[in-house]
Write an enzyme that holds these catalytic residues in place. Structure first.
Site, PDB file in Angstrom:
ATOM      1  N   GLU A 173     -17.212 -12.137  48.138  1.00 55.56           N
ATOM      2  CA  GLU A 173     -17.223 -13.382  49.139  1.00 55.56           C
ATOM      3  C   GLU A 173     -15.755 -13.738  49.712  1.00 55.56           C
ATOM      4  O   GLU A 173     -15.225 -14.757  49.351  1.00 55.56           O
ATOM      5  CB  GLU A 173     -18.003 -14.759  48.948  1.00 55.56           C
ATOM      6  CG  GLU A 173     -19.733 -14.235  48.726  1.00 55.56           C
ATOM      7  CD  GLU A 173     -20.072 -14.262  49.943  1.00 55.56           C
ATOM      8  OE1 GLU A 173     -19.649 -14.302  50.916  1.00 55.56           O
ATOM      9  OE2 GLU A 173     -21.330 -14.195  50.362  1.00 55.56           O
ATOM     10  N   CYS A 203     -31.977  -4.900  68.475  1.00 50.09           N
ATOM     11  CA  CYS A 203     -32.491  -3.334  68.612  1.00 50.09           C
ATOM     12  C   CYS A 203     -31.997  -2.348  67.581  1.00 50.09           C
ATOM     13  O   CYS A 203     -32.960  -1.231  68.032  1.00 50.09           O
ATOM     14  CB  CYS A 203     -31.120  -3.281  70.562  1.00 50.09           C
ATOM     15  SG  CYS A 203     -29.607  -2.170  69.253  1.00 50.09           S
ATOM     16  N   MET A 252     -22.778  -9.885  58.148  1.00 49.76           N
ATOM     17  CA  MET A 252     -23.596 -10.372  56.674  1.00 49.76           C
ATOM     18  C   MET A 252     -24.742  -9.213  56.926  1.00 49.76           C
ATOM     19  O   MET A 252     -25.372  -8.513  58.314  1.00 49.76           O
ATOM     20  CB  MET A 252     -24.218 -11.690  57.390  1.00 49.76           C
ATOM     21  CG  MET A 252     -23.060 -12.699  57.255  1.00 49.76           C
ATOM     22  SD  MET A 252     -23.671 -14.431  57.023  1.00 49.76           S
ATOM     23  CE  MET A 252     -24.876 -14.519  55.482  1.00 49.76           C
ATOM     24  N   PHE A 253     -25.074  -9.158  55.857  1.00 51.28           N
ATOM     25  CA  PHE A 253     -27.117  -8.338  55.911  1.00 51.28           C
ATOM     26  C   PHE A 253     -26.925  -7.054  55.290  1.00 51.28           C
ATOM     27  O   PHE A 253     -27.336  -6.554  55.802  1.00 51.28           O
ATOM     28  CB  PHE A 253     -28.711  -8.880  57.133  1.00 51.28           C
ATOM     29  CG  PHE A 253     -28.259  -9.796  56.281  1.00 51.28           C
ATOM     30  CD1 PHE A 253     -29.212 -10.718  55.695  1.00 51.28           C
ATOM     31  CD2 PHE A 253     -27.676 -10.551  57.487  1.00 51.28           C
ATOM     32  CE1 PHE A 253     -29.769 -11.631  55.986  1.00 51.28           C
ATOM     33  CE2 PHE A 253     -28.713 -12.229  57.794  1.00 51.28           C
ATOM     34  CZ  PHE A 253     -28.862 -12.813  57.278  1.00 51.28           C
ATOM     35  N   SER A 254     -25.174  -6.311  55.577  1.00 48.44           N
ATOM     36  CA  SER A 254     -25.043  -5.073  55.540  1.00 48.44           C
ATOM     37  C   SER A 254     -24.854  -4.834  54.064  1.00 48.44           C
ATOM     38  O   SER A 254     -24.113  -3.325  54.531  1.00 48.44           O
ATOM     39  CB  SER A 254     -23.225  -5.189  56.428  1.00 48.44           C
ATOM     40  OG  SER A 254     -22.799  -5.337  55.504  1.00 48.44           O
ATOM     41  N   GLY A 255     -25.379  -5.344  53.490  1.00 47.99           N
ATOM     42  CA  GLY A 255     -25.279  -4.550  52.184  1.00 47.99           C
ATOM     43  C   GLY A 255     -23.527  -4.424  51.604  1.00 47.99           C
ATOM     44  O   GLY A 255     -23.532  -3.448  50.582  1.00 47.99           O
ATOM     45  N   LYS A 256     -23.277  -5.571  51.398  1.00 45.98           N
ATOM     46  CA  LYS A 256     -21.667  -5.475  50.532  1.00 45.98           C
ATOM     47  C   LYS A 256     -22.008  -5.752  49.150  1.00 45.98           C
ATOM     48  O   LYS A 256     -21.498  -5.079  48.502  1.00 45.98           O
ATOM     49  CB  LYS A 256     -20.768  -6.813  51.147  1.00 45.98           C
ATOM     50  CG  LYS A 256     -20.536  -6.097  53.353  1.00 45.98           C
ATOM     51  CD  LYS A 256     -19.373  -7.084  53.712  1.00 45.98           C
ATOM     52  CE  LYS A 256     -20.060  -8.837  53.501  1.00 45.98           C
ATOM     53  NZ  LYS A 256     -20.709  -9.021  54.498  1.00 45.98           N
ATOM     54  N   CYS A 301     -25.777  -5.817  66.665  1.00 40.97           N
ATOM     55  CA  CYS A 301     -24.961  -4.372  67.549  1.00 40.97           C
ATOM     56  C   CYS A 301     -23.555  -5.767  67.902  1.00 40.97           C
ATOM     57  O   CYS A 301     -24.000  -6.799  68.737  1.00 40.97           O
ATOM     58  CB  CYS A 301     -25.281  -3.429  67.624  1.00 40.97           C
ATOM     59  SG  CYS A 301     -25.839  -3.536  69.161  1.00 40.97           S
TER      60      CYS A 301
HETATM   61  P1  ADP Z   1     -24.249  -8.318  52.429  1.00 46.38           P
HETATM   62  O1  ADP Z   1     -23.507  -8.799  50.973  1.00 46.38           O
HETATM   63  O2  ADP Z   1     -22.886  -7.429  53.061  1.00 46.38           O
HETATM   64  O3  ADP Z   1     -25.059  -9.478  52.949  1.00 46.38           O
HETATM   65  P2  ADP Z   1     -26.629  -8.135  51.001  1.00 46.38           P
HETATM   66  O4  ADP Z   1     -26.517  -6.394  49.966  1.00 46.38           O
HETATM   67  O5  ADP Z   1     -26.737  -9.324  50.084  1.00 46.38           O
HETATM   68  O6  ADP Z   1     -25.249  -7.878  51.766  1.00 46.38           O
HETATM   69  O7  ADP Z   1     -27.223  -7.642  51.610  1.00 46.38           O
HETATM   70  C1  ADP Z   1     -28.453  -6.087  51.602  1.00 46.38           C
HETATM   71  C2  ADP Z   1     -29.945  -5.806  52.359  1.00 46.38           C
HETATM   72  O8  ADP Z   1     -30.036  -7.022  52.864  1.00 46.38           O
HETATM   73  C3  ADP Z   1     -30.675  -4.836  52.584  1.00 46.38           C
HETATM   74  O9  ADP Z   1     -30.442  -3.870  52.145  1.00 46.38           O
HETATM   75  C4  ADP Z   1     -32.316  -5.526  52.666  1.00 46.38           C
HETATM   76  O10 ADP Z   1     -32.768  -5.504  51.700  1.00 46.38           O
HETATM   77  C5  ADP Z   1     -31.589  -6.390  53.840  1.00 46.38           C
HETATM   78  N1  ADP Z   1     -31.099  -7.624  54.644  1.00 46.38           N
HETATM   79  C6  ADP Z   1     -31.952  -8.644  55.325  1.00 46.38           C
HETATM   80  N2  ADP Z   1     -31.687  -7.878  56.965  1.00 46.38           N
HETATM   81  C7  ADP Z   1     -30.724  -7.290  56.851  1.00 46.38           C
HETATM   82  C8  ADP Z   1     -30.686  -6.326  58.231  1.00 46.38           C
HETATM   83  N3  ADP Z   1     -30.708  -7.031  59.267  1.00 46.38           N
HETATM   84  N4  ADP Z   1     -30.000  -4.934  58.421  1.00 46.38           N
HETATM   85  C9  ADP Z   1     -29.608  -4.496  57.060  1.00 46.38           C
HETATM   86  N5  ADP Z   1     -30.384  -5.160  55.534  1.00 46.38           N
HETATM   87  C10 ADP Z   1     -30.760  -6.298  55.909  1.00 46.38           C
HETATM   88 MG    MG Z   2     -22.880 -10.414  50.391  1.00 40.57          MG
HETATM   89 ZN    ZN Z   3     -28.207  -4.728  69.210  1.00 38.46          ZN
END
Ligand code: ADP
Ligand code: MG
Ligand code: ZN
Length: 198
Positions: free
Chosen positions: A90, A149, A18-22, A178
């Protein structure tokens, strides 16, 4: 009908925690296809009524309108002949049939781009994503930023206690970690079994 000369018959998987930019990456690829005037259809699973809005949305507030479907069978039924690019967000929330559906769509000449979690909250592969990764032509692993970290995060740490595999939520329910900062013990005793020393 002829397929657009610039779309390939292929499967692309975008996966990570989650939050990786997928979703951002999925939206970026699908927007580029729209700019190229290719016919794009976008789908998301109907998982939770709170998320019934017919858009795929990123945590950075990018979004694209999408069709909400309940099953992989519903999805393939909704794909039009003329569609050249199929996007799915998803994808881990679909039934196992989604693997054959993606394969069939790609074999029909379409470009299939899917995004989803590769691991569940315990750090265990989240099927059907591993199967999709295996049959895909292209796999992109996205990493988030570890909230502990600041390193590259590959795991989704669940912050609430539940043994359910699917608990929908965002920043109050999960955070990116991580490998070293991830604590599987917090949420479950289950592990991937090591080979026994017999
Ligand atoms: P995913 O679909 O993988 O959950 P999103 O594309 O919706 O990810 O969101 C990615 C965005 O989330 C990043 O560009 C950033 O703005 C935000 N973000 C919030 N928390 C984090 C985090 N811990 N690491 C990276 N991005 C984060
Ligand atoms: Mg997503
Ligand atoms: Zn870490």
């Amino acid at each position: 009908m002829m397929n657009h000369p610039h779309t390939a018959s292929c499967i692309e998987v975008i996966c990570g925690p989650m939050f990786s930019g997928k979703s951002e990456e999925l939206i970026r690829r699908l927007r580029r296809a729209q700019i190229a005037r290719q016919r794009v259809q976008i789908f998301k699973p109907a998982l939770d009524d709170r998320y019934a809005a017919d858009r795929i949305v990123s945590h950075s507030d990018l979004s694209l309108s999408a069709e909400v479907v309940r099953t992989s069978e519903d999805l393939i039924r909704r794909v039009e002949d003329r569609t050249e690019v199929v996007g799915i967000d998803e994808v881990q929330f679909f039934d196992a049939g989604i693997v054959a559906v993606c394969e069939k769509l790609a074999n029909m000449g379409k470009r299939v781009v899917v995004a989803g979690l590769d691991l569940d909250y315990r750090g265990i592969p989240f099927e059907p994503v591993p199967q999709l990764m295996a049959i895909a032509e292209y796999v992109t692993k996205t990493l988030a930023v570890c909230t502990r970290c600041g390193g590259p995060a590959s795991r989704s740490q669940r912050l609430v206690t539940s043994e359910e595999r699917i608990v929908v939520g965002a920043t109050d329910t999960y955070e990116a970690r991580c490998r070293r900062c991830f604590e599987a013990e917090l949420t479950s005793q289950l592990r991937m079994d090591l080979p026994s020393e017999s």
